[in-house]
Design a protein around this motif. Sequence first.
Motif, PDB file in Angstrom:
ATOM      1  N   LYS A  62       0.820  -1.215   0.000  1.00  0.00           N
ATOM      2  CA  LYS A  62       0.000   0.000   0.000  1.00  0.00           C
ATOM      3  C   LYS A  62       0.854   1.266   0.000  1.00  0.00           C
ATOM      4  O   LYS A  62       0.317   2.379  -0.102  1.00  0.00           O
ATOM      5  CB  LYS A  62      -0.909   0.014   1.231  1.00  0.00           C
ATOM      6  N   LEU A  63       2.150   1.097   0.114  1.00  0.00           N
ATOM      7  CA  LEU A  63       3.060   2.240   0.165  1.00  0.00           C
ATOM      8  C   LEU A  63       3.610   2.572  -1.221  1.00  0.00           C
ATOM      9  O   LEU A  63       3.630   1.728  -2.113  1.00  0.00           O
ATOM     10  CB  LEU A  63       4.232   1.937   1.102  1.00  0.00           C
ATOM     11  N   ASN A  99       2.508 -13.441   5.796  1.00  0.00           N
ATOM     12  CA  ASN A  99       2.369 -12.153   6.487  1.00  0.00           C
ATOM     13  C   ASN A  99       2.542 -10.953   5.561  1.00  0.00           C
ATOM     14  O   ASN A  99       2.598  -9.814   6.032  1.00  0.00           O
ATOM     15  CB  ASN A  99       3.399 -12.045   7.621  1.00  0.00           C
ATOM     16  N   ARG A 100       2.592 -11.194   4.271  1.00  0.00           N
ATOM     17  CA  ARG A 100       2.957 -10.117   3.340  1.00  0.00           C
ATOM     18  C   ARG A 100       1.942  -8.973   3.302  1.00  0.00           C
ATOM     19  O   ARG A 100       2.294  -7.841   2.951  1.00  0.00           O
ATOM     20  CB  ARG A 100       3.153 -10.683   1.938  1.00  0.00           C
ATOM     21  N   HIS A 101       0.688  -9.230   3.667  1.00  0.00           N
ATOM     22  CA  HIS A 101      -0.333  -8.181   3.616  1.00  0.00           C
ATOM     23  C   HIS A 101      -0.524  -7.482   4.965  1.00  0.00           C
ATOM     24  O   HIS A 101      -1.375  -6.591   5.072  1.00  0.00           O
ATOM     25  CB  HIS A 101      -1.664  -8.757   3.154  1.00  0.00           C
ATOM     26  N   GLN A 130       4.860  -7.704 -10.498  1.00  0.00           N
ATOM     27  CA  GLN A 130       4.395  -7.284 -11.820  1.00  0.00           C
ATOM     28  C   GLN A 130       5.103  -5.999 -12.227  1.00  0.00           C
ATOM     29  O   GLN A 130       5.117  -5.024 -11.486  1.00  0.00           O
ATOM     30  CB  GLN A 130       2.877  -7.061 -11.797  1.00  0.00           C
ATOM     31  N   HIS A 131       5.682  -5.981 -13.423  1.00  0.00           N
ATOM     32  CA  HIS A 131       6.413  -4.807 -13.899  1.00  0.00           C
ATOM     33  C   HIS A 131       5.634  -4.096 -14.989  1.00  0.00           C
ATOM     34  O   HIS A 131       5.125  -4.727 -15.913  1.00  0.00           O
ATOM     35  CB  HIS A 131       7.792  -5.208 -14.444  1.00  0.00           C
ATOM     36  N   GLN A 132       5.559  -2.782 -14.857  1.00  0.00           N
ATOM     37  CA  GLN A 132       5.016  -1.939 -15.917  1.00  0.00           C
ATOM     38  C   GLN A 132       6.192  -1.271 -16.619  1.00  0.00           C
ATOM     39  O   GLN A 132       6.871  -0.419 -16.047  1.00  0.00           O
ATOM     40  CB  GLN A 132       4.073  -0.887 -15.324  1.00  0.00           C
ATOM     41  N   TRP A 133       6.457  -1.686 -17.856  1.00  0.00           N
ATOM     42  CA  TRP A 133       7.619  -1.228 -18.616  1.00  0.00           C
ATOM     43  C   TRP A 133       7.147  -0.753 -19.976  1.00  0.00           C
ATOM     44  O   TRP A 133       6.246  -1.350 -20.581  1.00  0.00           O
ATOM     45  CB  TRP A 133       8.624  -2.372 -18.759  1.00  0.00           C
ATOM     46  N   TYR A 158      -3.334  -4.568  -4.033  1.00  0.00           N
ATOM     47  CA  TYR A 158      -3.302  -5.760  -3.178  1.00  0.00           C
ATOM     48  C   TYR A 158      -2.137  -6.683  -3.530  1.00  0.00           C
ATOM     49  O   TYR A 158      -1.861  -7.634  -2.815  1.00  0.00           O
ATOM     50  CB  TYR A 158      -4.630  -6.527  -3.279  1.00  0.00           C
ATOM     51  N   GLN A 159      -1.490  -6.417  -4.651  1.00  0.00           N
ATOM     52  CA  GLN A 159      -0.317  -7.168  -5.047  1.00  0.00           C
ATOM     53  C   GLN A 159       0.789  -6.174  -5.399  1.00  0.00           C
ATOM     54  O   GLN A 159       0.516  -5.061  -5.852  1.00  0.00           O
ATOM     55  CB  GLN A 159      -0.620  -8.065  -6.247  1.00  0.00           C
ATOM     56  N   PRO A 160       2.048  -6.572  -5.221  1.00  0.00           N
ATOM     57  CA  PRO A 160       3.140  -5.645  -5.532  1.00  0.00           C
ATOM     58  C   PRO A 160       3.261  -5.413  -7.034  1.00  0.00           C
ATOM     59  O   PRO A 160       3.031  -6.315  -7.835  1.00  0.00           O
ATOM     60  CB  PRO A 160       4.374  -6.366  -4.987  1.00  0.00           C
TER      61      PRO A 160
END
Length: 269
Positions: A28-29, A156-158, A193-196, A222-224
Amino acid sequence: MNSTTSTGFSLNNWMAGTPAIDKLSLYKLALPGTHNAGCDWQASYALIPGAHWVACQHKAFYEQLNSGSRALDLRLVYKNNGEGLAKFRIQHNGFLSSRTLGNLVSDIERFLTENPEEFIILDFHELKEESHPFDYVTFNNMLLKSLNNRVIPSSNRHLSLAQLKNISRSQRILIHAGWHRELDNVWFNDKVQHQWIGTQTPGASDIQKFIAEVMVSPPSSYQPWSLSATCYAALGGPVDIHTHLDRWFDPANSDWLLKCNIVNVDFIE
């Protein structure tokens, strides 16, 4: 002396210095990230093509973390003629850096010992096969053994930063990599997930347009996910565009930063 922002925050421990973010999870950061983190000007490279075409950062992992980076984009290749963690070398498009997995582990341990309330995402963006198949078993075992009690379990990732701090005084690292049956999913999370932009030599104006398009409908929080905000010149290699990034992501100019998770940049220092 550690650098500070214009608002007085120390870059080496900006997370600890911003207690309001403790209610949020790492996903969320908005996190500064370093693109091709193991390819820096202080490392060594083969004469051809040379550092000029490969290096994406000025200094090594420790200095990047002290400069505020909290997500490291890492690309490894397996070299079976190395010893221990040195079997895994950093590479950029197949060109080797002298940095190894051992350098990464030691720099992280040093940084977290000095800044125990900071959190780091390790994004193993590429585990590359070269002359030998990538040794996932050795990579898995060596990395987890070396980082030992630093790694946050994937279950614990969330959780929020406050919850993670309450659970452990030492677990400060989330590990992400592409799925493989020999990577322990108790500790390894799915690939970031990468946005390139998808082109090899984008200019600053191309990147600005690309980011604007991504921001219309950004990926789920909710996902990196990471945004590649990097330029590459055909005649000069990676380009420092920090003045553009400062302007584009300034909250006074746009809401882009509020929509991002990881913003990958070159030359963060």
